[in-house]
Motif scaffolding. Structure first.
Motif: not given
Ligand code: SF4
Length: 639
Positions: A542-547, A567-578
């Motif tokens: 359904d959605k990209l699995p961002f925490a 940039n925490g979004f690029m370094q933490i949130q994106i990799p975790q969701a990928v």
């Protein structure tokens, strides 16, 4: 007959091909086994991503069994541990004619504790939830089982409510002072592990050992020459959990109850003990009430509430008084020494989680319906993990099907402090260009809009009809799952398997044998689920699995990165969701004969610039935005 190298074992005329029916030589598997063998020989660190179908389990089992060093293999779950120990290892051992001694070691909560079983079996609470017949059959089993592993007992599930009373924790085990020490199942399992050539553990046990060592309470695992972690993508989160300090309602209640039970047996004169333990239970309940609704919140916010700080202070004072009383009691009754240690340990943790915060640590509270946990979590676990590896020494291998992001491993190596590790990737041998199609629906509203789930379901219904069900719908929230289930019930006749309505193992077993079924699941179905063949021909996300951005640990980490100009979004949130998206996508093609359509509904995948990072991290499938093309994929299906 002995085989010198892993490469020999995987060759067309090697022992695996001779012994295992249908064994196919796979270059990736052979290379991976060789790389692991070299890492073990050189005491080096290796990170290897092996796409689905590479055969990574055998690729690490063979060098592990051939090694002259003691090797620890750690898996993500107890189920995988059992599968390795009871299925894969016997097969590979037979093929290699290996005489290696292999031990299975789980956490202490999996083994019956004689001491606690005897302590509680006559208690009132116990008699309320289990029949005499159940208890007798458990006692009969305990006298005959060589392992004490409760997973052997069919009725163990029926006893889940008393499970804590018949198993032990670090805190409540009385150790060498225990009258049952000689026949203790935990002690026996650990001794067997010490002497084995190959030890199969799980990640939780690995970190539990690390914590016990750090606190100077001994060790659970031997000093092995090599460690191999399967499902290594789970390690950052688990390291964060285990390197945290925590104290919770359940531990306080358990200490109070255990003291009361011990006092009945050993020290009837300690009337104050009963008063204090009753008081502790009442105060912990009051604190639970004061903390309010279920959520995770930073302690900094909650500490502004008078009722909460007053509640914590009351618990602290009672624990202090209890500690003083136990100090006196343990002078005359050694049975009380472990309770004194527990009370002091809880006091220390209460200080760490609600007192002055340590540097680079976030204090936060998890509030659930019937319990709470006060936590202090490090903002980064890399340094501690690297120190742990250096202290233990030897070779370290980390493998998973999902470790890289956009082809790189920085997220994993930086997060775990593995800066000197060699990183390797072996692509899946499956032909994704022919076996799969990635469908990205057009014109869906933003994923945070109210109408999103309804629009998404409307968009995918024609495809579900074309695939005749046979689909997994993976959700990022339980709310969306429930709404979709309602819509599907109204619009289709497919058999629906819905997470939470049956045990997971039952859902999967029934799904595999049912024609035209649709399974709706959240987190636990995104990974570790293997359905081969036509029963699963379509996976819809359904959605990209961002925490959740409201998570206090994530918030604190993002804030810390921002203060450092990162940039925490690029370094933490994106990799975790990928990584999580890759896990979800990995459910579709499990075998070279599988075919199917992968659907990722989230429009951010195409509208946001970061969407490319997700797409580049997925297996190389043809992409379409056209529902007709997606439906056509199933046109050869005669159903
Ligand atoms: S040593 Fe610990 S785990 Fe073993 S029986 Fe005694 S209390 Fe239970």
């Amino acid at each position: 007959m002995s085989y010198q190298t892993s490469a020999n074992c995987f060759s067309a005329d090697g022992p695996l091909a001779s012994y295992i029916e249908g064994f196919a030589v796979r270059a990736g598997q052979q290379d991976m086994a060789l790389a692991i063998e070299q890492a073990i020989d050189n005491n080096s660190q290796l990170i290897c991503e092996a796409g689905t179908g590479t055969g990574k389990t055998f690729a690490y089992l063979v060098p592990a069994l051939l090694s002259s060093s003691q090797v620890v293999i750690s898996t993500g779950t107890k189920t995988l541990q059992d599968q390795l120990f009871h299925k894969d290892i016997p097969l590979v051992k037979s093929a290699l004619n290996s005489q290696a001694d292999v031990a299975l070691l789980k956490g202490r909560a999996n083994y019956l504790c004689w001491y606690r079983f005897e302590l509680h079996r006559k208690s009132y609470e116990f008699s309320q939830v289990s029949s005499q017949a159940q208890l007798q059959s458990l006692a009969d089993w305990a006298t005959t089982t060589p392992t004490g592993d409760l997973s052997e007992v069919l009725q163990a599930e029926a006893l889940t409510s008393v499970w804590p009373a018949i198993t032990s924790t670090n805190e409540n085990c009385v150790g060498q002072e225990c009258a049952d020490y000689q026949r203790c199942f935990v002690v026996k399992a650990r001794r067997a592990a010490q002497e084995a050539d190959l030890i199969i553990i799980n990640h939780h046990l690995f970190f539990a050992d690390a914590v016990i060592r750090r606190e100077g309470f001994g060790e659970l695992l031997p000093e092995a020459g090599a460690h191999i972690f399967d499902e290594a993508h789970q390690l950052p989160e688990l390291a964060s959990l285990f390197f945290s300090q925590s104290v919770g309602h359940l531990q306080l209640m358990e200490l109070a109850r255990d003291c009361q039970n011990e006092a009945v047996e050993a020290a009837k004169e300690f009337v104050d003990l009963r008063r204090l333990t009753e008081q502790l239970m009442q105060q912990s309940n009051d604190l639970l009430f004061a903390l309010g609704e279920e959520q995770r919140r930073p302690w900094q916010q909650l500490s502004q509430q008078h009722g909460v700080t007053k509640g914590v202070e009351s618990v602290r004072l009672t624990l202090q008084e209890l500690s003083q009383l136990l100090t006196e009691a343990s002078k005359h009754h050694t049975n009380f020494s472990p309770y004194l240690q527990r009370a002091n340990s809880l006091l220390n943790r209460l200080q760490a989680t609600t007192g002055q915060a340590e540097e680079d640590t976030v204090q936060w509270v998890e509030i659930r319906r019937r319990s709470y946990g006060l936590n202090a979590t490090p903002l980064s676990v890399g340094r501690q993990f690297q120190e742990l590896l250096e202290t233990k020494g030897g070779a370290w291998v980390f493998t998973s099907a999902t470790l890289s992001v956009n082809g790189g491993f920085d997220h994993f190596t930086d997060g775990m402090g593995l800066r000197t590790a060699v990183c390797e990737r072996w692509e899946s041998p499956f032909d994704y260009s022919a076996q799969a199609l990635l469908y990205l629906p057009k014109d869906l509203p933003p994923p945070n809009s109210h109408s999103y789930t309804k629009s998404m379901m409307t968009a995918i219904l024609p495809l579900l009809k074309a695939s005749h069900g046979r689909a997994f719908l993976l959700f990022t929230s339980y709310k969306a799952l429930k709404e979709s289930a309602k819509l599907l019930r109204a619009e289709t006749d497919y058999t629906l398997f819905i997470q939470g309505e049956m045990p997971k193992s039952q859902i999967l077993a029934d799904f595999r044998t049912c024609d035209n079924a649709v399974l709706l699941g959240t987190n636990s179905f995104w990974e570790g689920v293997d359905v081969k063949g036509e029963a699963l021909s379509c996976v819809i996300i359904d959605k990209l699995p961002f925490a959740s951005p409201s998570d206090p640990v994530l918030q604190a980490r993002l804030e810390a990165m921002s203060q450092q100009g990162q940039n925490g979004f690029m370094q933490i949130q994106i990799p975790q969701a990928v990584i999580m998206l890759k896990q979800g996508v990995g459910r579709l093609i499990r075998d070279e004969g599988d075919h199917g359509v992968m659907v990722i509904c989230d429009p951010r995948l195409t509208h946001k610039s970061y969407g490319k990072i997700f797409l580049r991290s997925l297996p190389p499938m043809p992409v379409t935005h056209d529902i007709n093309a997606a439906q056509l994929f199933f046109s050869d299906d005669p159903r």
